[in-house]
Scaffold this active site. Structure first.
Site, PDB file in Angstrom:
ATOM      1  N   THR A   1       4.485   3.383   4.745  1.00 34.09           N
ATOM      2  CA  THR A   1       4.256   2.623   3.516  1.00 34.09           C
ATOM      3  C   THR A   1       3.666   1.235   3.732  1.00 34.09           C
ATOM      4  O   THR A   1       3.884   0.635   4.773  1.00 34.09           O
ATOM      5  CB  THR A   1       5.592   2.504   2.748  1.00 34.09           C
ATOM      6  OG1 THR A   1       5.394   1.698   1.610  1.00 34.09           O
ATOM      7  CG2 THR A   1       6.661   1.885   3.607  1.00 34.09           C
TER       8      THR A   1
ATOM      9  N   ASN B   1       1.555  -6.341 -13.620  1.00 35.98           N
ATOM     10  CA  ASN B   1       0.786  -5.104 -13.563  1.00 35.98           C
ATOM     11  C   ASN B   1       0.045  -4.753 -14.835  1.00 35.98           C
ATOM     12  O   ASN B   1      -0.765  -3.833 -14.852  1.00 35.98           O
ATOM     13  CB  ASN B   1       1.689  -3.962 -13.125  1.00 35.98           C
ATOM     14  CG  ASN B   1       1.957  -4.053 -11.647  1.00 35.98           C
ATOM     15  OD1 ASN B   1       1.022  -4.017 -10.858  1.00 35.98           O
ATOM     16  ND2 ASN B   1       3.202  -4.238 -11.274  1.00 35.98           N
TER      17      ASN B   1
END
Lengths: 408, 408
Positions: free
Chosen positions: B195, B403
């Site tokens: 990740t 976001n």
């Protein structure tokens, strides 16, 4: 909205037409502070019944009792529902309380306890306030009426901001068959199960095993194609009662008009699923993700769900940011094989990517597609002929606000 | 913080001690508006190298090129990184740009192109501004120094609010071996892969295949146990360079001090993983979920990840609401078999559920456990002896804010 398809008629929004032989009620019993919290839906005669239930390993007493009951005899005559308390993670006391909820309802309606199904929704892990609940069921049994559908729809809500109902009529054997559906959703909504609460009442005469099969298949394509927050609830269920009072010949898959009924049933389920997605906690928009060009419906569904469940896609839709890279990234981690270099992506009618790469699209035009009430995202894999649609909503400040203090 | 374990020493926070033979640089090249965006990490001599890469099907050119390179020869001498542009979903041009990024670095450092690895992070689907990037790499190559670790750590950040570094020393064959690790995280972080970006430089002398094996195993227990938002990125990778300049005997699993090195490596990886989780987009708290009493580490990991990824658990932690029912619901949909009626749950030191049911816990005491910087959730399945820990963060208004308009 009045939709006339070739096979079924959708009654205008807000028309709460219960099918023949059904009565309903809903009222405030004191489980929640103010809003209605006890609902009752009753058929005059025993109805063929079907149900699908949450796949969460942690399951409320209402789920396990209903499932057991429908397995032993797929007929019901009443559904009693409370909101405000899920009666989940409440152990043996919770199981006993659920049984008492059924028994109390059965006694008031003069029915065998086996013909009563129950559903609870609300906070997990708190003991059910039985005195208030039983008082509420008593009052509801006294106020049952053919006009009670809206009260019932209100009584099953939690953080929902509006009722979710649908009424569809279809002719079978020249008899008018009515379907009335009602649902609640909002949070803890994720498509890996029979999701949230939905109840369908119909006066159709239908074989119970054909009904169960139809419900399972329809659920996979409707309720199981929505997500609000990726959390699968402990109390989800869909129950259907079909009391046969429309007097059509018994519907099975061999009935010449089976497809008409199945289409009407699918429409009603899809409508409720979309209403749940649109009214997801904090949501301002319904998001429809259409995946086409897939090699199978299953793979299209997997990709559509992956996109509609992405927190980054959901926040971008909220902010009307045409961030299509997040859509392709969500396709990429869906677990479904595809060719990244063939993927086309549209936001509404604006194509933003072709063959896996960005186009020089008009930023303002793309933004305007994300400012609509219903945002459509289309992904073409260009691999085959199969497709699927999943439904969700945007992720907003209000989702965080609602869930940061749901219990306290 | 100065931690002295029996086997390794953790250098104080903020100490950027590069291992022997490494130099680094980081600066602003104009890919991002203001912050540093090009970083360079170089070893004097060829280093044994290992890497793990995203499992997303959509993979950036940097990922595919590095993976191919390490498979053909597991040695590297330089890593060049840019932030601000992910060079993902950019097709053949993106692949050519990535190759040019490597070639330009190799030429400036007088190295073969095969010894240069690259990483890009930032917006997906936009062409890389090559002129700015190449100018930045040129400047970075001129400013390489043994004090450049912090500049490098800054240059790889995107929406991160702080640098993430760790420095650990361990004695092997009476030689001092130093590990320096640096990472970036923030959004699009989900544990189904190697990740985000993390780089480890060490002067250990280690066999490349032993290093790759150690990295894979450690990644599963550290980086792959964190989630911020459930979105798996297209550009994730962890790269390790071990240049052998500590002059210990070559480390393999048969080396008598292998465990000391592996523990130090695990600590460094876990530390970076936790720092990424704590600095998740919009996060105010690190959430550590410890699952014990499981029948296997794999099942414990599955449950811990399910809990730490739940939007409802994350918002409840943000709001300091002791809503333990959501934790049990997340255990229930993890897909791991368990007995709901045996589960005990603690928030910090306060037990809130026993045998799957709520306890009459002190609400204020439980709330206070959720108001700390690091929130610990412990779930005991009481089925076996295995356990695992997953790391995440709370879900806040700021996650939505960041976001909703990341790209525009």
């Amino acid at each position: 909205m009045m939709v006339k398809s070739t096979t079924y008629t959708v009654l205008p929004d807000g028309t709460i037409t219960l099918p023949r032989g059904f009565k309903a009620a809903g009222l405030h019993a004191g489980i929640k502070k103010k809003r209605k919290d006890v609902g009752l839906l009753v058929s005059e005669v025993p109805a063929a019944a079907a149900g699908v239930f949450t796949l969460n390993t942690v399951r409320a007493a209402c789920v396990t009792q209903n499932e057991r009951q429908l397995k032993s005899n797929p007929h019901l005559q009443a559904i009693v529902v409370n909101s405000g308390n899920a009666n989940a993670c409440t152990g043996r006391q919770g199981d006993a309380d659920a049984l008492e909820m059924r028994a109390c309802t059965a006694e008031l309606l003069n029915l065998p306890v086996e013909s009563v199904a129950i559903a609870s929704t609300g906070v997990i892990g708190m003991p059910m306030p039985m005195a208030a609940l039983k008082q509420g069921i008593t009052s509801a049994s006294e106020s049952l009426s053919e006009q009670g559908g809206l009260d019932f729809a209100e009584a099953i809500l939690t953080t929902d901001t509006c009722t979710k109902t649908v009424a569809v009529q279809v002719e079978i054997d020249s008899k008018l068959v009515t379907l009335f559906g009602v649902a609640k959703g909002s949070g803890m909504i994720h498509p890996n199960m029979a999701t949230m609460l939905a109840f369908v009442a119909t006066d159709a005469n239908i074989d119970p095993s054909a009904l169960q099969k139809l419900l399972g298949k329809t659920t996979d394509r409707t309720y199981n194609c929505i997500t609000v927050d990726g959390d699968t609830s402990t109390n989800d269920m869909v129950l259907v009662m079909a009391n046969g009072m429309a007097d059509n010949k018994t519907l099975t898959e061999d009935h010449p008009e089976w497809d008409s009924f199945a289409e009407a049933f699918h429409f009603a389920s899809e409508q409720l699923a979309k209403e749940i997605a649109r009214d997801g906690e904090g949501a301002t928009k319904l998001v429809e993700v259409l995946v086409k060009g897939a090699v199978s419906e299953l793979s299209a569904t997997g990709i559509a769900k992956s996109i509609v469940g992405s927190s980054l896609v959901k926040t971008a839709v909220f902010g009307a940011d045409a961030n299509w890279g997040r859509i392709l990234a969500a396709v990429g981690y869906s677990g479904v094989p595809f060719d990244p270099e063939r993927v086309d992506i549209w936001l509404g009618s604006v194509q933003v990517a072709a063959d896996g790469m960005g186009l020089a699209f008009d930023e303002e035009a793309a933004k305007s597609q994300l400012l609509t009430d219903t945002v459509t995202i289309t992904v073409d894999l260009k691999l085959g002929d199969a497709g699927a649609t999943a439904y969700g909503c945007d992720l907003t400040y209000d989702y965080v606000r609602i869930n940061a203090s749901y219990r306290t």
